[in-house]
Design an enzyme around this catalytic site. Structure first.
Site, short mmCIF file in Angstrom:
data_model
loop_
_atom_site.label_atom_id
_atom_site.label_comp_id
_atom_site.label_asym_id
_atom_site.label_seq_id
_atom_site.Cartn_x
_atom_site.Cartn_y
_atom_site.Cartn_z
N ASN A 97 -0.66 10.43 -6.70
CA ASN A 97 0.42 10.64 -7.67
C ASN A 97 -0.03 10.56 -9.14
O ASN A 97 0.73 10.15 -10.01
CB ASN A 97 1.59 9.70 -7.37
N ARG B 276 4.19 12.21 -13.52
CA ARG B 276 4.06 12.43 -12.07
C ARG B 276 4.76 13.71 -11.64
O ARG B 276 4.25 14.45 -10.78
CB ARG B 276 4.58 11.21 -11.30
N GLU C 145 -4.91 -6.31 -15.41
CA GLU C 145 -5.54 -5.01 -15.13
C GLU C 145 -6.42 -4.55 -16.30
O GLU C 145 -7.48 -3.96 -16.09
CB GLU C 145 -4.45 -3.98 -14.81
N THR D 90 7.41 6.61 -8.23
CA THR D 90 6.19 6.59 -7.41
C THR D 90 6.04 7.88 -6.62
O THR D 90 4.95 8.47 -6.57
CB THR D 90 6.24 5.38 -6.44
N LYS E 32 -5.53 9.07 -12.22
CA LYS E 32 -6.08 8.89 -10.87
C LYS E 32 -6.93 10.10 -10.45
O LYS E 32 -6.87 11.17 -11.09
CB LYS E 32 -4.93 8.64 -9.89
N HIS F 218 -1.44 5.75 -12.86
CA HIS F 218 -0.99 4.37 -12.66
C HIS F 218 -0.41 3.83 -13.97
O HIS F 218 -0.93 4.15 -15.04
CB HIS F 218 -2.19 3.50 -12.26
N PHE G 100 -0.11 2.08 4.11
CA PHE G 100 -0.85 3.08 3.34
C PHE G 100 -2.05 2.51 2.60
O PHE G 100 -2.73 3.23 1.87
CB PHE G 100 0.09 3.80 2.37
N ARG H 188 6.28 3.17 -17.90
CA ARG H 188 6.76 3.44 -16.53
C ARG H 188 7.78 4.59 -16.55
O ARG H 188 7.81 5.41 -15.64
CB ARG H 188 7.42 2.18 -15.92
N TYR I 262 -5.55 -3.33 -5.72
CA TYR I 262 -4.32 -3.09 -4.95
C TYR I 262 -4.11 -4.15 -3.87
O TYR I 262 -3.41 -3.90 -2.89
CB TYR I 262 -4.37 -1.69 -4.34
P1 IDP Z 1 3.62 2.43 -8.49
O1 IDP Z 1 2.24 3.04 -8.68
O2 IDP Z 1 4.72 3.39 -8.86
O3 IDP Z 1 3.77 1.08 -9.14
P2 IDP Z 1 3.35 1.01 -5.96
O4 IDP Z 1 4.48 0.75 -5.02
O5 IDP Z 1 2.80 -0.14 -6.75
O6 IDP Z 1 3.79 2.22 -6.91
O7 IDP Z 1 2.18 1.65 -5.07
C1 IDP Z 1 0.87 1.78 -5.58
C2 IDP Z 1 0.36 3.14 -5.22
O8 IDP Z 1 0.24 3.26 -3.80
C3 IDP Z 1 1.27 4.32 -5.61
O9 IDP Z 1 1.14 4.69 -6.96
C4 IDP Z 1 0.80 5.40 -4.65
O10 IDP Z 1 -0.47 5.94 -5.08
C5 IDP Z 1 0.57 4.59 -3.37
N1 IDP Z 1 1.77 4.50 -2.52
C6 IDP Z 1 2.89 3.79 -2.77
N2 IDP Z 1 3.79 3.90 -1.78
C7 IDP Z 1 3.23 4.70 -0.86
C8 IDP Z 1 3.67 5.19 0.43
O11 IDP Z 1 4.79 4.89 0.92
N3 IDP Z 1 2.81 6.01 1.10
C9 IDP Z 1 1.59 6.34 0.60
N4 IDP Z 1 1.12 5.90 -0.60
C10 IDP Z 1 1.93 5.10 -1.34
MG MG Z 2 2.82 -0.71 -8.71
#
Ligand code: IDP
Ligand code: MG
Length: 139
Positions: free
Chosen positions: A114, A104, A128, A93, A11, A117, A59, A87, A51
């Site tokens: 973070n 991460r 994807e 996350t 990212k 992905h 967010f 993962r 997304y």
């Molecule tokens: P993941 O990337 O671990 O699968 P997801 O829940 O799919 O997590 O969320 C996608 C992306 O959105 C995360 O990787 C992060 O960049 C962002 N994100 C997720 N949850 C939050 C939050 O609570 N606040 C701000 N950004 C978030």
């Molecule tokens: Mg996800």
């Protein structure tokens, strides 16, 4: 049966902070083979559709702004049990919750920024991958 391919993006924060090489190294020494690779930048439309599942989340706007803020590195990775194992390598996350040694934990900036992905299912890995790579870009 678990698929042997997953999709990843390094990212914008990790690209900006100079971590492309270290992250690709960690991915390959962990047993993943890179079968597609490119550096690119998401448009707002790209990020909104990638997304779309998070559209109603508070967010979402911040996530789209961040993901379009600079270059990303997209890749398709091959390994037995790729989605689940990747993962695990990526970590939680929220980097504060991510296990020691995960990508991460080592390279993320914050919950939103973070670093990386990883697809969350075989179906999403295929969707994807096709979003970013044409058939002839996948080896
Ligand atoms: P993941 O990337 O671990 O699968 P997801 O829940 O799919 O997590 O969320 C996608 C992306 O959105 C995360 O990787 C992060 O960049 C962002 N994100 C997720 N949850 C939050 C939050 O609570 N606040 C701000 N950004 C978030
Ligand atoms: Mg996800």
């Amino acid at each position: 049966m678990a698929s042997n391919r997953t999709f990843t993006m390094i990212k914008p924060d990790a690209v900006r902070n100079g971590h492309i090489g270290a992250i690709l190294e960690q991915i390959t020494v962990s047993g993943f083979k890179i079968v597609a690779l490119k550096m690119t930048q998401l448009t707002i439309k790209d990020a909104e559709s990638f997304y779309a599942i998070h559209k109603e989340r508070p967010f979402y706007g911040e996530l789209v702004a961040y993901m379009t803020s600079g270059a990303i590195v997209a890749a398709i990775l091959e390994k037995e049990n790729a989605v689940e194992d990747f993962r695990t390598l990526v970590g939680a996350t929220n980097p504060e919750d991510a296990a020691e040694g995960t990508i991460r934990k080592k390279y993320a900036t914050s919950l939103t920024e973070n670093a990386i992905h990883g697809s969350d299912s075989d179906d999403n890995a295929a969707i994807e991958s096709a979003f970013h790579f044409s058939f002839r870009e996948q080896f």
